[in-house]
Structure formats: structure tokens, C-alpha cells
Design an enzyme around this catalytic site. Sequence first.
Site, PDB file in Angstrom:
ATOM      1  N   CYS A 140       0.947  -0.857   0.092  1.00  0.00           N
ATOM      2  CA  CYS A 140      -0.246   0.210   0.338  1.00  0.00           C
ATOM      3  C   CYS A 140       0.949   1.185  -0.569  1.00  0.00           C
ATOM      4  CB  CYS A 140      -1.031  -0.215   1.434  1.00  0.00           C
ATOM      5  SG  CYS A 140       0.020   0.102   3.230  1.00  0.00           S
ATOM      6  N   SER A 143       2.082   6.651   5.130  1.00  0.00           N
ATOM      7  CA  SER A 143       1.608   7.607   5.165  1.00  0.00           C
ATOM      8  C   SER A 143       3.259   8.870   4.630  1.00  0.00           C
ATOM      9  CB  SER A 143       2.335   8.603   7.306  1.00  0.00           C
ATOM     10  OG  SER A 143       3.167   7.646   7.786  1.00  0.00           O
ATOM     11  N   ILE A 147       5.113   1.383   1.070  1.00  0.00           N
ATOM     12  CA  ILE A 147       4.955  -0.115   2.017  1.00  0.00           C
ATOM     13  C   ILE A 147       5.077  -0.688   0.890  1.00  0.00           C
ATOM     14  CG2 ILE A 147       4.422  -1.184   3.766  1.00  0.00           C
ATOM     15  CD1 ILE A 147       3.233   1.742   4.900  1.00  0.00           C
ATOM     16  N   ASP A 270      -4.410   6.085  17.973  1.00  0.00           N
ATOM     17  CA  ASP A 270      -5.295   5.705  16.502  1.00  0.00           C
ATOM     18  C   ASP A 270      -5.117   4.145  16.101  1.00  0.00           C
ATOM     19  OD1 ASP A 270      -6.463   5.311  13.805  1.00  0.00           O
ATOM     20  OD2 ASP A 270      -4.572   6.056  12.519  1.00  0.00           O
TER      21      ASP A 270
HETATM   22  N1  ATP Z   1       4.889  -5.324   9.051  1.00  0.00           N
HETATM   23  C1  ATP Z   1       4.171  -5.554   8.572  1.00  0.00           C
HETATM   24  N2  ATP Z   1       4.197  -6.707   7.892  1.00  0.00           N
HETATM   25  C2  ATP Z   1       2.665  -6.443   7.194  1.00  0.00           C
HETATM   26  N3  ATP Z   1       1.833  -5.660   7.088  1.00  0.00           N
HETATM   27  C3  ATP Z   1       2.010  -4.456   7.016  1.00  0.00           C
HETATM   28  C4  ATP Z   1       3.098  -4.284   7.859  1.00  0.00           C
HETATM   29  N4  ATP Z   1       3.350  -3.026   8.252  1.00  0.00           N
HETATM   30  C5  ATP Z   1       2.463  -2.668   7.603  1.00  0.00           C
HETATM   31  N5  ATP Z   1       1.939  -3.216   6.879  1.00  0.00           N
HETATM   32  C6  ATP Z   1       0.914  -3.165   6.010  1.00  0.00           C
HETATM   33  O1  ATP Z   1       1.154  -1.462   5.726  1.00  0.00           O
HETATM   34  C7  ATP Z   1      -0.441  -0.544   6.396  1.00  0.00           C
HETATM   35  C8  ATP Z   1      -0.148   0.698   6.310  1.00  0.00           C
HETATM   36  O2  ATP Z   1       1.095   0.165   7.433  1.00  0.00           O
HETATM   37  P1  ATP Z   1       1.145   1.313   8.646  1.00  0.00           P
HETATM   38  O3  ATP Z   1      -0.366   2.129   9.183  1.00  0.00           O
HETATM   39  O4  ATP Z   1       1.848   0.704  10.035  1.00  0.00           O
HETATM   40  O5  ATP Z   1       1.771   2.403   7.713  1.00  0.00           O
HETATM   41  P2  ATP Z   1       1.788   3.885   8.045  1.00  0.00           P
HETATM   42  O6  ATP Z   1       0.320   5.193   6.968  1.00  0.00           O
HETATM   43  O7  ATP Z   1       3.491   3.982   7.149  1.00  0.00           O
HETATM   44  O8  ATP Z   1       1.881   4.398   9.176  1.00  0.00           O
HETATM   45  P3  ATP Z   1       2.489   4.668  10.401  1.00  0.00           P
HETATM   46  O9  ATP Z   1       2.385   6.761   9.594  1.00  0.00           O
HETATM   47  O10 ATP Z   1       1.011   5.554  11.422  1.00  0.00           O
HETATM   48  O11 ATP Z   1       3.645   4.368  11.000  1.00  0.00           O
HETATM   49  C9  ATP Z   1      -1.011  -2.096   7.327  1.00  0.00           C
HETATM   50  O12 ATP Z   1      -2.250  -1.592   7.420  1.00  0.00           O
HETATM   51  C10 ATP Z   1      -0.650  -3.395   7.014  1.00  0.00           C
HETATM   52  O13 ATP Z   1      -1.558  -3.937   6.236  1.00  0.00           O
END
Ligand code: ATP
Length: 440
Positions: A140, A143, A147, A270
Site C-alpha cells: 500500500c 504515510s 510499503i 489510532d
Molecule cells: N510489518 C508489517 N507486516 C505486514 N503488513 C504491514 C506491516 N506494516 C505495515 N503493513 C501493512 O501496511 C498498512 C499500513 O501500515 P502502517 O499503518 O504501519 O503504515 P503508515 O501509513 O506508514 O503508518 P504510520 O505513519 O502511522 O506508521 C497496514 O495496514 C498493513 O496492511
Amino acid sequence: MDDSESREEDIPVAMGDERGMTRMLLECGLNDKLCVIQEKQYEVIIVPTFLVTIFLILLGVILWLFMREQRTQQQRPGPQDIAPVPPSRDLSWEAAGCGGNVALPLKETSVENFLGATTPALAKLEVPREQLSEVLEQICNGSCGPIFRASMNTGDPSKPKSVILKALKEPAGLHEVQDFLGRVQFHQYLGKHKNLVQLEGCCTEKLPLYMVLEDVAHGDLLSFLWTCRRDVMTMDGLLYDLTEKQVYHIGKQVLLALEFLQDKHLFHGDVAARNILIQSDLTAKLCGLGLAYEVYTRGTISSQTIPLKWLAPERLLLRPAGIKADVWSFGILLYEMVTLGAPPYPEVPPTSILQHLQRRKIMKRPSSCTHTMYNIMKSCWRWHEAGRPSPRELRLRLEAAVRTADDKAVLQVPELVVPELYAAVAGIRVETLFYNYSIL
Ligand SMILES: Nc1ncnc2c1ncn2[C@@H]1O[C@H](COP(=O)(O)OP(=O)(O)OP(=O)(O)O)[C@@H](O)[C@H]1O
């Protein structure tokens, strides 16, 4: 009174040593009133002029100093532009005089210079890029950037390890780079906890930057809950059945993670099923630590981009919040689990949630929820923070409840979820939703 007395009384300045004055007085008669006036004018004009001049000079100096300081601050990244990096356990970092902050010298403003200067602090975490052999998929957009799921060499070619790469989106400016490195060090500062997503390392010596995390392969809890509604029995070792007992089991693990954060004077900000990852043995791991990082660096949460229906009243009212706001959200999480991922307050538009709560309305007990569990939810939804239990008190209540909880009846909700509809009712942007569910 003789003449000399009256002269001393009337013309005291005559004893002064200014030559101009003496000459003037010598030219004056004793009873010459004009001389007295001239003399007084001297007193009245020269002394104040002198004082005003001194005052103006001082004012000028103060103004100059002030403007110089202003100019220096404009050239230097302001405090809000510097990613405050958590206090590192790496002594070399502290010895560098950073005091837990990335304080850049003025000349080192390019990203390359910055990375060069900060890499030693992150050296212990550095993963050689050659070790990350293959990007398997993009999960996905997070933020900070995309990823990915990738394969990492472990030294044994027969045992590559799957990891998650959180990348910093490009192009990235100095501010984003600082912020990203701050997040990496925040993970390092948090250390290990089995209910928090684990940092494996980072690639930060040059762009693009990556945070390397353990792969919690079954993904987020919300997708899992939605899948439990389907006629899916098991997949990759995960049983898509959920009982009341398992709800408590997952909830307890989330509370352990919250206790861990609370011990560090942090809160998550959150708590929601979308931010919990699960493994096949139903080990739950809290992810989405971006707001906890904000709490760590700024002491509070500044951005209000969190879906409103999960927020405690104090958050909706933009008042200072803490761990008890997480407790409120935990109540919503219980509701999510017991309804297999229904959106909270389905009858309330997201923007009306504050008015709804101000009328002291909370969600009704879902039919699938026992009175014991509903009482726990209600304790989380007390308007005043002080009335809500702490994560530890909640965990003890869950541990007590689990002893009598049903371990046989599988939670069932026949309606399948339409993600777009869910997003609208829950007040979530659909593009932030779920990758694991749609691919099934
Ligand atoms: N370690 C992991 N293993 C598997 N899936 C993950 C992992 N980390 C993140 N994801 C996937 O990515 C999505 C987004 O993760 P996360 O909310 O940590 O990212 P973010 O948007 O960078 O959030 P933040 O800025 O709050 O850290 C999660 O809902 C999950 O589907």
C-alpha cells in the site's frame, strides 16, 4: 542675603567648568535676567538632548541585534523543521552533542550531507541493500511512502526471509528525510515488544531510504474480520473463525502494547482494527506508530487526520489527550471485533459524531456481544477520561472475562462488506483501505 549668596542660589551652574558657559556668564551682569534664561536653556536643552541621543543609540543597537538574530533564524531550519530524533542508546550519537536531536550545522543542508552526518548513529541498524534481493509486492501507500513486501537474504540461500519495507517517497526534501530517520530511531528507542511491529533494520546511507520491518504476513485485523464473514475456513494456517474468547485474547495483546507505550509516557493515537496486524496463531501486533512518534517528539498529536468515529471526546474537542483516549478507541476496537468489522455508529454521519457524543449517546450493544463485554466497552466510553479504566485495569478485566467466555460459538455476520460503503459510513478514505481483503 548678599549678592554672592543670591548669585549662587540663582545661578548654580556658574560653578560648572564648561568653558562656553563660563564665558557667557562672564559677559553677563549680576542682575541680567537674560543670562539666567540662557543658562536655564542650556540645562533644559543640552542634558535631555544628550539623554535622548544615548537612548536612540541604545535602541539602534538593540534593534540591530534583534534583526541579526531574526536573519540567523531564517537561515537555520526552524525547530518545527528539525525532526527531533529520539534519545538514542547509541553513545556515539549523544557524544556527538546532538542530545537526542538532529541539529544540523548551517552549512550541512543538503540531503547527502545530512545522511552522511547521521549514518553513524544508525549504523547498528543498517541492512546492506544487496541483502534485500527482491521486491515481492507493493502492499500500500503508507504515510511516508510506498510499503513493500520484499525478500531478504539471511546468509542461507534456502531460507530467504520476507520483510516489509517502508520507503520514503521520492523526491524527498531535507525535512522529510529528517522526519523519516526520526521515525526509524523512534522504533529503535521503543525496543522490542511482542505486540508491537518489530524493526529489523534500515537502509539510510543514501536515497531511497527504507525502514525494514518484520513481516506480519496475515495483514491487518480488519481484513481478517471481514474475511471471517465469508465462507472461508482456513488459509495459510490461519483459521477464519472468531469466538468471544479469541476477541478477548486479541484485545489483551493490544492492551499489553498500550501498557508498554504508557510506561514510556506515550500513547498510540489510532487504535483500530486497521492498525493491528495478526499472525496465524492470533498474535496481535500494533502498527501505525506514526502518531506515537508525534507524541514522542512534540508531546502531543498535531494532525487530526484520524477517522473521527474512533476518537475520544477530548480528541474531537482538540483538547490534550493521553492514554485514556486510546482506551476509548479500544472500546471501539472491541465493537469492531465482535461485529466482524462493522463500521462504528452506522447511523451517524462521521461529521456529526461529536454532537452525537455530546448528547451522551454511545453505541448500543450489538446482538453478538455479551453483557460482560458490553460493560467493558461502556467503561471505555465514559465521557471523562478519569472515569475510564487504565490499559492495565482493562487487561485485568479482560483476563477475568476470558475465564467464562464462550470458546465454541463462532461469531457470524452474514452480510459481506463492500469496502466503498464501509469507507463512507466509517469516515475513512477508501484508498487507505485494505489490500489483504480485496485480493481474496
Ligand atoms: N510489518 C508489517 N507486516 C505486514 N503488513 C504491514 C506491516 N506494516 C505495515 N503493513 C501493512 O501496511 C498498512 C499500513 O501500515 P502502517 O499503518 O504501519 O503504515 P503508515 O501509513 O506508514 O503508518 P504510520 O505513519 O502511522 O506508521 C497496514 O495496514 C498493513 O496492511
